[in-house]
Design an enzyme around this catalytic site. Sequence first.
Site, PDB file in Angstrom:
ATOM      1  N   GLY A   1       6.256   1.287 -10.030  1.00  0.00           N
ATOM      2  CA  GLY A   1       7.678   0.994  -9.940  1.00  0.00           C
ATOM      3  C   GLY A   1       7.953   0.303  -8.615  1.00  0.00           C
TER       4      GLY A   1
ATOM      5  CB  ILE B   1      -0.896   0.058   1.254  1.00  0.00           C
ATOM      6  CG1 ILE B   1      -1.690  -1.245   1.405  1.00  0.00           C
ATOM      7  CG2 ILE B   1      -1.823   1.274   1.216  1.00  0.00           C
ATOM      8  CD1 ILE B   1      -2.419  -1.363   2.733  1.00  0.00           C
TER       9      ILE B   1
ATOM     10  CB  ALA C   1      10.037  -2.066 -12.610  1.00  0.00           C
TER      11      ALA C   1
ATOM     12  CG  HIS D   1       2.813  -6.558 -14.032  1.00  0.00           C
ATOM     13  ND1 HIS D   1       4.049  -6.841 -14.554  1.00  0.00           N
ATOM     14  CD2 HIS D   1       2.731  -7.241 -12.871  1.00  0.00           C
ATOM     15  CE1 HIS D   1       4.673  -7.655 -13.726  1.00  0.00           C
ATOM     16  NE2 HIS D   1       3.905  -7.914 -12.708  1.00  0.00           N
TER      17      HIS D   1
ATOM     18  CG  HIS E   1       0.543  -5.195  -6.196  1.00  0.00           C
ATOM     19  ND1 HIS E   1       1.785  -5.777  -6.086  1.00  0.00           N
ATOM     20  CD2 HIS E   1      -0.129  -5.912  -7.120  1.00  0.00           C
ATOM     21  CE1 HIS E   1       1.851  -6.809  -6.920  1.00  0.00           C
ATOM     22  NE2 HIS E   1       0.715  -6.909  -7.559  1.00  0.00           N
TER      23      HIS E   1
ATOM     24  CG  ASN F   1      -1.075 -12.113 -12.351  1.00  0.00           C
ATOM     25  OD1 ASN F   1      -0.341 -11.576 -13.169  1.00  0.00           O
ATOM     26  ND2 ASN F   1      -0.638 -12.639 -11.223  1.00  0.00           N
TER      27      ASN F   1
END
Length: 408
Positions: A314, A174, A339, A337, A189, A282
């Site tokens: 990133g 987060i 780096a 999606h 994420h 995904n």
Amino acid sequence: MCRKYEVVQGQKGVPIKAWTCDVAFEQAAKQQLLNIAQLPFVYKWLAVMPDVHLGKGATIGSVVPTVDCVIPAAVGVDIGCGMIACKTSLTASDLPEHLGAIRSAIEQAVPHGRSARARKGRDKGAWGEIPHDVSCAWRTLAPVFDQLQEKHTVLRQTNNVNHLGTLGTGNHFIEVCLDEKDSVWFMLHSGSRGVGNRIGTHFIELAKKEMERWQIQLPDRDLAYLPEGSELFADYMQSVVWAQNYARINREVMMQRVIQAVQKVLHRTFEARVEAVNCHHNYVNREHHYGNDVWVTRKGAVSAKEGQLGIIPGSMGAKSFIVRGKGNPESFHSCSHGAGRVMSRTQAKKVVSLAEHLAATQGVECRKDEAVIDETPAAYKPIDKVMAAQSDLIEVVYTLKQIVCVKG
DNA sequence: ATGTAC
């Protein structure tokens, strides 16, 4: 200036179009892609994003379009994993100088790390009460899950509702970020947690058994597929779509918690969804490309239809990007999606020093201990190069830099 | 990435 994509063509199979200009593209990942390209049901070509790296079965950072078949291992086990980001009405000056309180508030509001809500104090294994926001969110997921469980009994042993609204581990995180105009963003994420993992694992196994039953030879056992029209295919699609919904709702629940936690710390309300994006990276999706309806599996890739917003994060010390798709048909409307890793977690812990990690995360309110070195910026490709390599796939709308990062 | 076994 180099060509927009590199073409790799094996002896057999479809071509591979790789947007890897000036970024690392390991031989092992290339070989893995050549295996996938040999499958007779791949549609036109494979599209490879600049964050490409070796995965299990299918390559991370790849787009696999298929006709009449899906490969459960190409979707993977973290079904529906993705990003959510919200632009708020706050600006940098609305935040306190020391961000520790904000980080703690977020850490308290969103269960993160292993076992999440299960572990309360020393009561390991005893599930806490299901919070109200979580049980509300579960209501939309419960009916289909009940159906799935009835037939696929392994799904009965999952944490399903207990994991809803929890972050997980690894690269799940987060962040509080600032854009170039100092607007405050929240971004996170996460995926479908234990239950999505169980669904993925279950159908990958079933697909492998089907291959054995029909004596189908594959370049890699992990590329086992399910043919459209079969009962297993229908069950997988229902399950995978459900898990993708679970993941999207999971991110939504956590985002709401983050917003409320920050409002509480700042003792004020603010507009939290000036702009909002919630995207999988995904997943499998039915899409129209070059005049045909096909299955598109994005494993570590984001949909980038013309005008569509996406999120490319990133590493924990690098910039992230809110992007707008250019609808490039050659990438099947996709972009990277993130780096992409340049070294494994174990290698990162071996090679990168704590001093390097401290320098790379300077100015970020985040963990600075040895245990987080597997996520250190040096373990990832330089995001600017990754962005440059896909300039014909997306344009940058906002550039974000994190000031707080909570790792799972 | 995850839950579980070692």
